[in-house]
Write an enzyme that holds these catalytic residues in place. Structure first.
Site, PDB file in Angstrom:
ATOM      1  N   ASP A 178       0.854  -1.181   0.000  1.00 39.96           N
ATOM      2  CA  ASP A 178       0.000   0.000   0.000  1.00 39.96           C
ATOM      3  C   ASP A 178       0.891   1.234   0.000  1.00 39.96           C
ATOM      4  OD1 ASP A 178      -2.558   1.452   0.268  1.00 39.96           O
ATOM      5  OD2 ASP A 178      -1.783   1.988   2.247  1.00 39.96           O
TER       6      ASP A 178
ATOM      7  N   GLU B  25      -1.858  -1.193  -5.998  1.00 39.96           N
ATOM      8  CA  GLU B  25      -3.104  -0.587  -6.454  1.00 39.96           C
ATOM      9  C   GLU B  25      -2.917   0.016  -7.843  1.00 39.96           C
ATOM     10  OE1 GLU B  25      -5.471   1.056  -2.621  1.00 39.96           O
ATOM     11  OE2 GLU B  25      -3.540   2.014  -2.996  1.00 39.96           O
TER      12      GLU B  25
ATOM     13  N   ASP C  75      -3.097   1.226   7.017  1.00 40.43           N
ATOM     14  CA  ASP C  75      -2.302   0.947   5.823  1.00 40.43           C
ATOM     15  C   ASP C  75      -1.948  -0.533   5.728  1.00 40.43           C
ATOM     16  OD1 ASP C  75      -2.327   3.628   5.062  1.00 40.43           O
ATOM     17  OD2 ASP C  75      -0.579   4.095   6.296  1.00 40.43           O
TER      18      ASP C  75
END
Length: 427
Positions: A188, A283, A380
């Site tokens: 992340d 992501e 996170d």
């Protein structure tokens, strides 16, 4: 003929005369790019014709006969400008490439002169130094910080705030490595925590790219530059004086130092992730949309514009796009696999029960507390676990989970809970 599959960059040390000539060549390349782009736009808009390297090469030959400043630039470098413009148009028309329409280059654009591989030669002097032979300049020394490791297919000389550099496009013939068999992970990328890996218990934070004293000096130099530009506009006919140019050089040196520190952390992070894991899930971020300005329009002005500008700077300082670019080729080099998953709801999805609820993430705090299963974790780290779970599934789909506690990634179908109900549930 094999193409370059690796890049090498070295610090170049030209003489004063060679540096002045390279500077002139860099401005000539910029002017040729702008003229060639303007000619293509004009020909298409006014006559409906599409120009390319073959068509503009004739005009380039004529310009070299009539203009001394164009003739001083090596012919190979002038042709490379047109080749790069062809590549820019090809990238623009490619639906799978993120490049936009080619743009004009300002005077403050980074100076760069390109050469094909046949026009340059490299010879090693000793363990730490080597020389590159450039057309019309001869042999120029550079710091041999690492071996070239292959056949040189192209070269580019550029200048930044720290001085001159030479970059080589090298064909190494290296094949993608076989799967390394290491465990998978999800990462992340954020602002408060630069990167949180799902297999680790602590986030990785990028050190400040500028010290406190450097930030103060940069602010002072920016203010002085603004005053000097105002004076130049009012009293010097917009001509830059030596003091203003000195200020711009000092700012460029600080900015380059900041960029080098950012690049150093990014390379170390991406190399470690690619080497230590068999699959890296990230992501699929739309950085351009994330960093849009909030100023709005005259009719509909935006709100909290300065706060959004500060957030944009923090996002870009962590360079999520550059991290993804480096992971794409480093994972192939080290036998790993990069998987980009949809980014929606990763910060609101519980990694334990899989339910999506914005109330599990109150505000922008660092704590994630699920209102359904009472699972608590760093926000996170929870997001990195969810990214890993999505990456493990085919295509990064948010359904058909293969985890031990299967759950469908959709918002819970229920009424909105009150704060008192949440507190009572947690007790």
């Amino acid at each position: 003929m094999p193409k370059a599959d690796m890049g090498r960059r070295y610090r170049l040390y030209p003489t004063v005369e060679a540096g002045a000539r390279l500077t002139a060549w860099g401005h000539t390349c910029r002017a040729l790019w702008n003229m060639a782009l303007h000619q293509r736009i004009y020909a298409y808009e006014q006559r409906g014709k599409t120009l390319n390297l073959a068509g503009q090469g004739v005009h380039l030959t004529q310009a070299r006969k009539e203009l001394n400043w164009v003739a001083d630039l090596p012919a190979q470098s002038a042709q490379q400008v047109l080749r790069h413009l062809d590549a820019a148009y090809a990238n623009f028309w490619n639906p799978d490439h993120p490049a936009g329409f080619p743009s004009f280059k300002k005077r403050g654009h980074r100076l760069s002169v390109s050469f094909p591989g046949q026009a340059v030669a490299v010879r090693k002097l000793n363990r730490h130094w080597a020389e590159v032979r450039l057309p019309k300049l001869g042999w120029v020394r550079f710091r041999l910080s690492r071996a070239t490791g292959g056949t040189i297919r192209s070269a580019a000389v550029s200048r930044d705030g720290n001085g001159w550099h030479v970059s080589f496009g090298v064909h190494t013939g290296r094949k993608p490595e076989a799967a390394n068999g290491n465990p998978a992970c999800g990462v992340d990328f954020g602002v408060a925590a630069s990167a949180y890996v799902s297999t680790e218990t602590e986030p990785r934070r990028m050190p400040p790219t500028l010290t406190k004293g450097e930030k103060v000096r940069l602010r002072f130099l920016e203010q002085r530059k603004a005053r000097q530009i105002t004076y130049a506009k009012k009293h010097a006919g917009c001509r830059y004086g030596n003091r203003l140019r000195k200020t711009i050089t000092q700012i460029a040196r600080l900015k380059t130092r900041q960029a080098n520190r950012r690049a150093d952390f990014t390379h170390k992070l991406t190399t470690d992730l690619a080497k230590s894991h068999g699959m890296v899930g990230i992501e699929d971020l739309r950085v351009k949309n994330m960093t849009k300005s909030a100023k709005g329009t005259v009719e509909h002005p935006g709100a909290k514009v300065r706060q959004k500008a500060g957030l944009n700077r923090s996002i870009l300082d962590n360079a999520p796009g550059e991290r993804r670019r480096q992971l794409e080729y480093k994972c192939r080099m080290h036998g790993s696999k990069l998987v980009a998953v949809p980014a929606f709801h990763t910060s609101q999805t519980c990694a334990a029960c899989g339910k999506v609820d914005p109330e599990s993430r109150q505000g922008c705090g660092r704590l994630f507390s699920c209102v359904h299963c009472r699972h608590e974790d760093d926000a996170d780290h929870n997001a990195s676990l969810e990214i890993e779970a999505r990456a493990r599934r085919t295509g990064g789909s948010v359904t058909n989970s293969t985890r031990s506690t299967p759950a469908v990634r959709v918002p819970a179908q229920r009424g909105r809970r009150t704060r008192e109900t949440q507190l009572a549930t947690r007790r």
